[in-house]
Design a protein around this motif. Structure first.
Motif, PDB file in Angstrom:
ATOM      1  N   PHE A 156      -5.804  19.786 -37.037  1.00  0.00           N
ATOM      2  CA  PHE A 156      -6.889  18.845 -36.802  1.00  0.00           C
ATOM      3  C   PHE A 156      -8.156  19.630 -36.524  1.00  0.00           C
ATOM      4  CE2 PHE A 156      -9.664  16.401 -33.985  1.00  0.00           C
ATOM      5  CZ  PHE A 156      -9.868  15.280 -34.776  1.00  0.00           C
ATOM      6  N   LEU A 157      -9.244  19.246 -37.177  1.00  0.00           N
ATOM      7  CA  LEU A 157     -10.533  19.896 -36.996  1.00  0.00           C
ATOM      8  C   LEU A 157     -11.361  19.081 -36.004  1.00  0.00           C
ATOM      9  CD1 LEU A 157     -12.903  21.761 -37.549  1.00  0.00           C
ATOM     10  CD2 LEU A 157     -13.221  20.629 -39.770  1.00  0.00           C
ATOM     11  N   LYS A 158     -11.437  19.578 -34.792  1.00  0.00           N
ATOM     12  CA  LYS A 158     -12.190  18.904 -33.742  1.00  0.00           C
ATOM     13  C   LYS A 158     -13.631  19.427 -33.763  1.00  0.00           C
ATOM     14  CE  LYS A 158     -12.145  17.896 -28.762  1.00  0.00           C
ATOM     15  NZ  LYS A 158     -11.535  18.246 -27.455  1.00  0.00           N
ATOM     16  N   SER A 159     -14.437  18.820 -34.602  1.00  0.00           N
ATOM     17  CA  SER A 159     -15.825  19.236 -34.749  1.00  0.00           C
ATOM     18  C   SER A 159     -16.692  18.018 -35.048  1.00  0.00           C
ATOM     19  CB  SER A 159     -15.964  20.260 -35.887  1.00  0.00           C
ATOM     20  OG  SER A 159     -17.320  20.492 -36.200  1.00  0.00           O
ATOM     21  N   GLN A 160     -17.794  17.886 -34.326  1.00  0.00           N
ATOM     22  CA  GLN A 160     -18.698  16.777 -34.580  1.00  0.00           C
ATOM     23  C   GLN A 160     -19.379  16.908 -35.930  1.00  0.00           C
ATOM     24  OE1 GLN A 160     -21.205  16.803 -31.013  1.00  0.00           O
ATOM     25  NE2 GLN A 160     -20.042  15.085 -30.186  1.00  0.00           N
ATOM     26  N   GLN A 161     -19.494  18.120 -36.450  1.00  0.00           N
ATOM     27  CA  GLN A 161     -20.113  18.304 -37.757  1.00  0.00           C
ATOM     28  C   GLN A 161     -19.208  17.862 -38.897  1.00  0.00           C
ATOM     29  OE1 GLN A 161     -21.369  22.522 -37.489  1.00  0.00           O
ATOM     30  NE2 GLN A 161     -23.469  21.737 -37.438  1.00  0.00           N
ATOM     31  N   ALA A 162     -17.947  17.633 -38.582  1.00  0.00           N
ATOM     32  CA  ALA A 162     -16.996  17.196 -39.613  1.00  0.00           C
ATOM     33  C   ALA A 162     -16.679  15.712 -39.512  1.00  0.00           C
ATOM     34  CB  ALA A 162     -15.709  18.006 -39.514  1.00  0.00           C
ATOM     35  N   ILE A 163     -17.358  14.989 -38.626  1.00  0.00           N
ATOM     36  CA  ILE A 163     -17.099  13.559 -38.471  1.00  0.00           C
ATOM     37  C   ILE A 163     -17.595  12.797 -39.700  1.00  0.00           C
ATOM     38  CG2 ILE A 163     -17.663  11.477 -37.143  1.00  0.00           C
ATOM     39  CD1 ILE A 163     -17.900  13.244 -34.662  1.00  0.00           C
ATOM     40  N   VAL A 164     -16.770  11.873 -40.161  1.00  0.00           N
ATOM     41  CA  VAL A 164     -17.156  10.962 -41.241  1.00  0.00           C
ATOM     42  C   VAL A 164     -17.335   9.576 -40.646  1.00  0.00           C
ATOM     43  CG1 VAL A 164     -16.247   9.706 -43.244  1.00  0.00           C
ATOM     44  CG2 VAL A 164     -16.141  12.194 -43.189  1.00  0.00           C
ATOM     45  N   GLU A 165     -18.409   8.900 -41.045  1.00  0.00           N
ATOM     46  CA  GLU A 165     -18.641   7.525 -40.606  1.00  0.00           C
ATOM     47  C   GLU A 165     -18.352   6.574 -41.763  1.00  0.00           C
ATOM     48  OE1 GLU A 165     -21.826   7.217 -37.142  1.00  0.00           O
ATOM     49  OE2 GLU A 165     -22.749   7.795 -39.052  1.00  0.00           O
TER      50      GLU A 165
END
Length: 383
Positions: free
Chosen positions: A251-260
């Protein structure tokens, strides 16, 4: 005796949520030091049907990616759209600065899982080594691909799952409230699935933000074995990869990888999606995952049963308060953490309300999923 059993069930649930809090806090967000454009080539696959209102916005997001444009391509798989999605794609293809392919799927009747068909056929056309999937109604940040690629390279991951949340942009109070409720409910699923992956026990992921090596997709036989199920283009594939390569699913815990993505506008579309999701547990091959799904249902059903028993004077008001307090306390803390990470702190005040209605929702869909598996998606009936 009944009160004791119910207290025991929610106490176990309480401990589980404390475990989720501990896992979340003990895994700091991923921070890439720099973006390396000498990484793998990427193919972004976007299955669409009737996404004329959304698809161009997503393609513009992909135009702005910090990842080198010669290192990724985009394949939009149009599944027999009846609006002007295809026409818009063809026009945009003429001016696009990225390599954009349109995979027009021929009409097919009685197709149980059009999304799997779209992804599978697009992978046959893909030139990228890393497949990244999202949906036509999603929005992504400029470092989305670069963050996934850098993380994949550092970890040597075969599958990378990242966060998904809902866009909250409704104008009216009613629609805005409906979006917010969905966002909180969905965040609990995202957070739970994330924590399971962080401790190397993957059980959930979301195809709106999923990446995997093309060769590993082929190695595990892609969607073979569940190609006739309406859902599971994400989770069943993840389970197959995790079974063969248990230490390569991350799991990639990064805000830059969030999809909306877009929340459901209607109760009807929400109903069919959640019914489809709830029905998947019967097809899990992992007994631990199945047992977890059943227990989550029992923990939420316990609150519904407690309320009914109290109304029938079978459980005291004191015991009702104890059961509700145990169920909600650690759960509340976990939701606070996940919503903060997803940049949804403004919704924290609504958590108690969602906690009250959530057990009813889980109970309802738990029973509904036992019936005939028929769904409506994008104007078509699926089974």
């Amino acid at each position: 005796m009944l009160a004791t059993i119910l207290i025991l069930i929610v106490s176990v649930y309480f401990v589980m949520n404390l475990g989720l809090v501990w896992v979340w806090l003990n895994h700091r967000p991923y921070q890439q030091q720099r973006f390396n454009n000498s990484l793998l080539s990427i193919t972004v696959i976007i299955p669409v049907r009737n996404e004329a209102q959304n698809i161009i916005s997503l393609l513009k997001d992909l135009e702005k990616q910090s990842y080198a444009k010669d290192k990724f391509e985009v394949i939009v798989a149009d599944d027999d759209s009846t609006d002007n999605t295809l026409a818009l794609l063809k026009e945009y293809q003429k001016i696009s600065s990225i390599r954009l392919l349109i995979n027009r799927l021929p009409p097919k009747e009685n197709n149980a899982s059009p999304k799997k068909r779209a992804i599978n056929s697009s992978i046959q056309l893909a030139s990228g080594d890393l497949i990244v999937t999202t949906d036509g109604d999603c929005r992504v940040g400029e470092h989305w691909l670069a963050t996934i690629a850098q993380f994949q390279a550092e970890k040597g991951a075969y599958l990378v799952s990242s966060s998904v949340t809902f866009i909250n942009d409704a104008n009216s109070f009613t629609k805005s409230l409906w979006q917010k409720i969905q966002t909180i409910e969905f965040s609990s699923l995202i957070g739970t699935g994330a924590c399971a992956m962080l401790v190397n026990k993957p059980n959930m992921c979301n195809g709106a933000n999923l990446a995997y090596m093309k060769w590993v997709f082929q190695e595990v036989g892609g969607f073979a074995g569940n190609e006739n199920l309406a859902s599971g283009d994400d989770e069943f594939l993840m389970h197959k990869i995790a079974a063969r390569h248990p230490d390569k699913v991350y799991f990639l815990k990064s805000q830059q990888a969030i999809v909306e993505t877009q929340a459901h506008e209607s109760l009807k579309s929400f109903y069919y999606q959640r019914k489809r999701w709830a029905s998947k547990w019967r097809h899990y091959n992992n007994p631990i995952t199945t047992a977890l799904a059943v227990f989550i249902f029992l923990a939420n059903f316990s609150l519904v049963l407690t309320a009914i028993l109290h109304l029938l004077s079978k459980i005291s008001f004191e015991n009702l308060l104890i059961i509700f307090a145990i169920k909600f306390s650690a759960e509340l803390l976990f939701l606070l953490l996940v919503l903060s990470f997803l940049r949804k702190k403004s919704l924290i005040w609504l958590i108690p309300f969602v906690q009250i209605i959530y057990p009813c929702y889980v109970t309802f869909f738990g029973f509904v999923a036992q019936g005939k598996n028929e769904y409506v998606w994008k104007g078509r009936k699926l089974q």
